[in-house]
Scaffold this motif. Structure first.
Motif, PDB file in Angstrom:
ATOM      1  N   GLY A 192       0.868  -1.183   0.000  1.00  0.00           N
ATOM      2  CA  GLY A 192       0.000   0.000   0.000  1.00  0.00           C
ATOM      3  C   GLY A 192       0.893   1.217   0.000  1.00  0.00           C
ATOM      4  O   GLY A 192       1.599   1.477   0.983  1.00  0.00           O
ATOM      5  N   ASN A 202       3.339   2.300   2.964  1.00  0.00           N
ATOM      6  CA  ASN A 202       4.778   2.002   2.853  1.00  0.00           C
ATOM      7  C   ASN A 202       5.605   3.258   3.145  1.00  0.00           C
ATOM      8  O   ASN A 202       6.636   3.201   3.829  1.00  0.00           O
ATOM      9  CB  ASN A 202       5.137   1.527   1.437  1.00  0.00           C
ATOM     10  CG  ASN A 202       4.387   0.283   0.993  1.00  0.00           C
ATOM     11  OD1 ASN A 202       3.948  -0.491   1.812  1.00  0.00           O
ATOM     12  ND2 ASN A 202       4.262   0.102  -0.318  1.00  0.00           N
ATOM     13  N   TYR A 261      -3.103  -7.538  -2.494  1.00  0.00           N
ATOM     14  CA  TYR A 261      -2.510  -7.498  -3.833  1.00  0.00           C
ATOM     15  C   TYR A 261      -1.435  -8.564  -3.980  1.00  0.00           C
ATOM     16  O   TYR A 261      -0.918  -9.090  -2.998  1.00  0.00           O
ATOM     17  CB  TYR A 261      -1.991  -6.101  -4.189  1.00  0.00           C
ATOM     18  CG  TYR A 261      -0.612  -5.730  -3.681  1.00  0.00           C
ATOM     19  CD1 TYR A 261      -0.359  -5.580  -2.322  1.00  0.00           C
ATOM     20  CD2 TYR A 261       0.429  -5.478  -4.567  1.00  0.00           C
ATOM     21  CE1 TYR A 261       0.893  -5.200  -1.874  1.00  0.00           C
ATOM     22  CE2 TYR A 261       1.682  -5.099  -4.120  1.00  0.00           C
ATOM     23  CZ  TYR A 261       1.911  -4.955  -2.785  1.00  0.00           C
ATOM     24  OH  TYR A 261       3.144  -4.578  -2.324  1.00  0.00           O
ATOM     25  N   PHE A 272       1.649  -6.038 -10.713  1.00  0.00           N
ATOM     26  CA  PHE A 272       0.709  -6.125  -9.596  1.00  0.00           C
ATOM     27  C   PHE A 272      -0.664  -6.552 -10.083  1.00  0.00           C
ATOM     28  O   PHE A 272      -1.114  -6.138 -11.153  1.00  0.00           O
ATOM     29  CB  PHE A 272       0.521  -4.751  -8.929  1.00  0.00           C
ATOM     30  CG  PHE A 272       1.770  -4.171  -8.327  1.00  0.00           C
ATOM     31  CD1 PHE A 272       2.704  -4.969  -7.695  1.00  0.00           C
ATOM     32  CD2 PHE A 272       2.003  -2.814  -8.380  1.00  0.00           C
ATOM     33  CE1 PHE A 272       3.856  -4.430  -7.133  1.00  0.00           C
ATOM     34  CE2 PHE A 272       3.150  -2.261  -7.826  1.00  0.00           C
ATOM     35  CZ  PHE A 272       4.079  -3.072  -7.201  1.00  0.00           C
ATOM     36  N   TYR A 316      -4.792  -7.252  -8.145  1.00  0.00           N
ATOM     37  CA  TYR A 316      -5.467  -6.821  -6.920  1.00  0.00           C
ATOM     38  C   TYR A 316      -6.741  -7.586  -6.605  1.00  0.00           C
ATOM     39  O   TYR A 316      -7.459  -8.009  -7.507  1.00  0.00           O
ATOM     40  CB  TYR A 316      -5.889  -5.346  -7.049  1.00  0.00           C
ATOM     41  CG  TYR A 316      -4.770  -4.405  -7.367  1.00  0.00           C
ATOM     42  CD1 TYR A 316      -3.803  -4.095  -6.417  1.00  0.00           C
ATOM     43  CD2 TYR A 316      -4.680  -3.813  -8.622  1.00  0.00           C
ATOM     44  CE1 TYR A 316      -2.773  -3.222  -6.713  1.00  0.00           C
ATOM     45  CE2 TYR A 316      -3.653  -2.941  -8.930  1.00  0.00           C
ATOM     46  CZ  TYR A 316      -2.702  -2.654  -7.974  1.00  0.00           C
ATOM     47  OH  TYR A 316      -1.685  -1.797  -8.265  1.00  0.00           O
ATOM     48  N   ARG A 375      -9.210  -5.855  -4.435  1.00  0.00           N
ATOM     49  CA  ARG A 375      -9.433  -4.671  -3.596  1.00  0.00           C
ATOM     50  C   ARG A 375     -10.726  -3.932  -3.924  1.00  0.00           C
ATOM     51  O   ARG A 375     -11.049  -2.964  -3.242  1.00  0.00           O
ATOM     52  CB  ARG A 375      -8.238  -3.716  -3.710  1.00  0.00           C
ATOM     53  CG  ARG A 375      -8.227  -2.990  -5.030  1.00  0.00           C
ATOM     54  CD  ARG A 375      -6.982  -2.215  -5.337  1.00  0.00           C
ATOM     55  NE  ARG A 375      -6.427  -1.420  -4.274  1.00  0.00           N
ATOM     56  CZ  ARG A 375      -5.273  -0.757  -4.408  1.00  0.00           C
ATOM     57  NH1 ARG A 375      -4.583  -0.825  -5.528  1.00  0.00           N
ATOM     58  NH2 ARG A 375      -4.801  -0.032  -3.411  1.00  0.00           N
ATOM     59  N   ILE A 435      -2.762   6.506  -6.242  1.00  0.00           N
ATOM     60  CA  ILE A 435      -3.564   5.343  -5.817  1.00  0.00           C
ATOM     61  C   ILE A 435      -4.641   5.790  -4.826  1.00  0.00           C
ATOM     62  O   ILE A 435      -5.803   5.387  -4.936  1.00  0.00           O
ATOM     63  CB  ILE A 435      -2.673   4.235  -5.223  1.00  0.00           C
ATOM     64  CG1 ILE A 435      -1.700   3.715  -6.289  1.00  0.00           C
ATOM     65  CG2 ILE A 435      -3.533   3.094  -4.673  1.00  0.00           C
ATOM     66  CD1 ILE A 435      -0.662   2.719  -5.791  1.00  0.00           C
ATOM     67  N   ASN A 483       2.192   7.703  -8.573  1.00  0.00           N
ATOM     68  CA  ASN A 483       1.822   6.274  -8.499  1.00  0.00           C
ATOM     69  C   ASN A 483       0.624   5.913  -9.383  1.00  0.00           C
ATOM     70  O   ASN A 483      -0.447   5.536  -8.890  1.00  0.00           O
ATOM     71  CB  ASN A 483       1.577   5.851  -7.048  1.00  0.00           C
ATOM     72  CG  ASN A 483       2.867   5.356  -6.420  1.00  0.00           C
ATOM     73  OD1 ASN A 483       3.848   5.100  -7.132  1.00  0.00           O
ATOM     74  ND2 ASN A 483       2.898   5.241  -5.101  1.00  0.00           N
ATOM     75  N   ARG A 503      -1.633   3.720 -11.513  1.00  0.00           N
ATOM     76  CA  ARG A 503      -1.952   2.295 -11.663  1.00  0.00           C
ATOM     77  C   ARG A 503      -3.107   2.199 -12.652  1.00  0.00           C
ATOM     78  O   ARG A 503      -4.263   2.429 -12.298  1.00  0.00           O
ATOM     79  CB  ARG A 503      -2.358   1.673 -10.319  1.00  0.00           C
ATOM     80  CG  ARG A 503      -1.260   1.727  -9.259  1.00  0.00           C
ATOM     81  CD  ARG A 503      -0.110   0.756  -9.544  1.00  0.00           C
ATOM     82  NE  ARG A 503       0.892   0.806  -8.496  1.00  0.00           N
ATOM     83  CZ  ARG A 503       1.966   1.600  -8.480  1.00  0.00           C
ATOM     84  NH1 ARG A 503       2.192   2.422  -9.500  1.00  0.00           N
ATOM     85  NH2 ARG A 503       2.808   1.574  -7.470  1.00  0.00           N
ATOM     86  N   THR A 508       9.515  -3.599  -5.710  1.00  0.00           N
ATOM     87  CA  THR A 508       8.200  -3.232  -5.146  1.00  0.00           C
ATOM     88  C   THR A 508       8.384  -2.240  -3.992  1.00  0.00           C
ATOM     89  O   THR A 508       9.116  -2.518  -3.046  1.00  0.00           O
ATOM     90  CB  THR A 508       7.477  -4.490  -4.597  1.00  0.00           C
ATOM     91  OG1 THR A 508       7.423  -5.460  -5.635  1.00  0.00           O
ATOM     92  CG2 THR A 508       6.083  -4.150  -4.126  1.00  0.00           C
ATOM     93  N   GLY A 509       7.714  -1.107  -4.089  1.00  0.00           N
ATOM     94  CA  GLY A 509       7.729  -0.148  -2.987  1.00  0.00           C
ATOM     95  C   GLY A 509       8.956   0.746  -2.947  1.00  0.00           C
ATOM     96  O   GLY A 509       9.069   1.581  -2.032  1.00  0.00           O
ATOM     97  N   ASP A 526       7.994   4.343  -2.907  1.00  0.00           N
ATOM     98  CA  ASP A 526       7.370   4.741  -1.634  1.00  0.00           C
ATOM     99  C   ASP A 526       8.452   4.959  -0.573  1.00  0.00           C
ATOM    100  O   ASP A 526       8.370   5.881   0.244  1.00  0.00           O
ATOM    101  CB  ASP A 526       6.403   3.655  -1.143  1.00  0.00           C
ATOM    102  CG  ASP A 526       5.445   3.222  -2.229  1.00  0.00           C
ATOM    103  OD1 ASP A 526       5.119   4.054  -3.107  1.00  0.00           O
ATOM    104  OD2 ASP A 526       5.027   2.048  -2.232  1.00  0.00           O
ATOM    105  N   ALA A 539       7.327  -4.936  -0.070  1.00  0.00           N
ATOM    106  CA  ALA A 539       7.352  -3.478   0.003  1.00  0.00           C
ATOM    107  C   ALA A 539       7.833  -2.976   1.363  1.00  0.00           C
ATOM    108  O   ALA A 539       8.442  -1.909   1.450  1.00  0.00           O
ATOM    109  CB  ALA A 539       5.950  -2.934  -0.281  1.00  0.00           C
TER     110      ALA A 539
HETATM  111  O1  KDG Z   1       4.452   1.132  -4.749  1.00  0.00           O
HETATM  112  C1  KDG Z   1       4.163  -0.173  -4.273  1.00  0.00           C
HETATM  113  C2  KDG Z   1       2.695  -0.263  -4.136  1.00  0.00           C
HETATM  114  O2  KDG Z   1       2.129  -0.075  -5.400  1.00  0.00           O
HETATM  115  C3  KDG Z   1       2.266  -1.573  -3.602  1.00  0.00           C
HETATM  116  O3  KDG Z   1       2.654  -1.713  -2.254  1.00  0.00           O
HETATM  117  C4  KDG Z   1       0.804  -1.844  -3.750  1.00  0.00           C
HETATM  118  O4  KDG Z   1      -0.165   0.225  -3.116  1.00  0.00           O
HETATM  119  C5  KDG Z   1      -0.075  -0.660  -3.922  1.00  0.00           C
HETATM  120  C6  KDG Z   1      -0.863  -0.574  -5.126  1.00  0.00           C
HETATM  121  O5  KDG Z   1      -2.019  -0.183  -4.995  1.00  0.00           O
HETATM  122  O6  KDG Z   1      -0.360  -0.854  -6.209  1.00  0.00           O
END
Ligand code: KDG
Length: 312
Positions: free
Chosen positions: A32, A36, A88, A99, A101, A103, A132, A163, A165, A251-252, A255, A291
Motif C-alpha cells: 500500500g 509504505n 494485492y 501487480f 489486486y 481490492r 492510488i 503512483n 496504476r 516493489t515499494g 514509496d 514493500a
Molecule cells: O508502490 C508499491 C505499491 O504499489 C504496492 O505496495 C501496492 O499500493 C499498492 C498498489 O495499490 O499498487
C-alpha cells in the motif's frame, strides 16, 4: 510545533509476493503505497500518522499491528465492519514486477470526507497522498481533496506521489485528476514511467515542462528508478544519481524514496541532500522481497552513502 511530521492517507494492503518466477510460492507481507511511505519515514525517526479504513478481519488486524509496531499513529484508522481489507499480488517477469489486486469495494475504498473529522491534518508538516489514494474510488478521491484542503488551510504542506496504476482507472481520468491535485502539491513526486503515460513524452525535461505548465507550484522530484532523480525546485533542474545495489524486487522502492525524502526534509536537510539520502534508501529497499520488510534503517542508509554503492 506540529504533532506529526507526516500524515499519510490511502490504502494499506496485504501483499502476496511471488519469490520464484512461474512457481506458486508467495511470501505474505504488507504493502500500500502511502502506508509504505509512512513506515519508511517512521523507520528514519519521523513522527507519522496514517488515515484509512481496514476491514474487521484478520488482515485488517495485521495491518493495524504493523502500523502500531512501526510507531505510526493509528487513531485515524477506522475499522469498517461491512467491507474487507484489500489484498494485492506481485509477480516477477522479464519486464520487472506486475501487480494484481483483490481490492474492489475494500474498506479503504469506502473512505469518506467525514472520516477526516478529528484527523491531525491541522497538526502535521506534510500530508502525503498518491495517485492510488485518488484512484481507488470516488469517495476516496473526495477524501483526498478534502484532506488537501484542510492541510493547506492550516498551513501544512502537501506531498503527492503520482503512483499511476492503470488497472485502477483509465488514463484520461487519471490525467485530469492528477493535474488538479498536482496544482495543489508543495512536493510532487512523479516517476518517469508514470509521466510517459500521462504526458506522452519520454524525455525527462519535456515531462517536467508539462508538469510546470499544469501548474505545479512547488518542488518536483522526478524519480528515475536506478538512475536516481531529477530535482526541479523552480529555479534549476539538478540530477542526483542513483546508487548501485544487487536488486531482487523493486516493489515499494518509490514509496521508500518518498518516505525518506520527507523524513530528511523534516530533519532539516536541504532538497539535494534529502534526495541523495532517499536514493540510497530506495536502492536498499530493492535488495529484499516485498514493500515493507526491506525498508532500511538509518545506519544502513548511511553505510551505503559512505561506500557510494560499491555493493552493486
Ligand atoms: O508502490 C508499491 C505499491 O504499489 C504496492 O505496495 C501496492 O499500493 C499498492 C498498489 O495499490 O499498487
Amino acid at each position: 510545533m506540529a504533532d506529526f511530521d507526516i500524515v499519510g492517507l490511502g490504502e494499506p494492503l496485504i501483499e502476496f509476493n511471488q519469490t520464484r518466477a512461474g512457481d506458486p510460492h508467495y511470501l505474505q507481507g504488507f504493502g500500500g503505497d502511502t502506508s509504505n511511505a509512512v513506515i519508511a519515514a517512521a523507520r528514519q525517526g519521523a513522527r507519522c500518522a496514517y488515515l484509512t479504513r481496514v476491514g474487521a478481519d484478520a488482515f485488517g488486524d495485521q495491518l493495524l499491528q504493523l502500523l502500531r509496531g512501526e510507531q505510526v499513529d493509528t487513531a485515524g484508522v477506522r475499522v469498517d465492519p461491512d467491507a474487507h481489507t484489500g489484498v494485492y499480488f506481485v509477480q516477477h517477469g522479464p519486464d520487472g514486477h506486475v501487480f494484481s489486486y483483490l481490492r474492489r469495494d475494500s474498506a479503504a475504498s469506502r473512505m469518506q470526507p467525514s472520516d477526516l473529522d478529528g484527523a491531525p491534518l491541522s497538526r502535521c508538516r506534510y500530508l502525503h497522498v498518491s495517485g492510488i489514494s485518488l484512484a481507488i474510488s470516488a469517495s476516496a478521491c473526495d477524501t483526498v481533496f478534502e484532506a488537501i484542503g484542510r492541510t493547506r488551510q492550516a498551513g501544512g504542506q502537501v506531498s503527492l506521489d503520482s503512483n499511476l496504476r492503470l488497472r485502477l482507472w483509465p488514463v484520461a481520468r487519471a490525467r485530469a485528476i492528477l493535474r488538479e491535485a498536482l496544482a495543489m502539491a508543495d512536493l510532487f513526486l512523479p516517476s518517469l514511467d508514470d509521466l510517459r503515460h500521462l504526458t506522452g513524452h519520454d524525455d525527462p525535461q519535456r515531462t517536467l515542462d508539462w508538469i510546470r505548465a499544469a501548474g505545479a507550484p512547488g518542488v518536483v522530484v522526478l524519480k528515475l528508478g536506478k538512475d536516481g532523480a531529477l530535482v526541479d525546485d523552480g529555479q534549476a533542474r539538478t540530477p542526483v544519481p542513483g546508487l548501485a545495489v544487487k536488486a531482487v524486487d523493486a516493489t515499494g522502492a518509490g514509496d521508500c524514496f518518498a518516505g525518506n525524502l520527507l523524513a530528511r526534509r523534516c530533519a532539516g536537510d536541504d532538497w539535494l541532500a534529502a534526495v541523495r539520502y532517499a536514493n540510497a534508501a530506495a536502492a536498499l529497499s530493492t535488495t529484499g522481497y516485498g514493500a515493507v520488510e526491506p525498508l532500511p534503517r538509518p545506519d544502513a542508509v548511511r553505510a551505503l552513502l559512505a561506500d557510494g554503492g560499491a555493493a552493486g
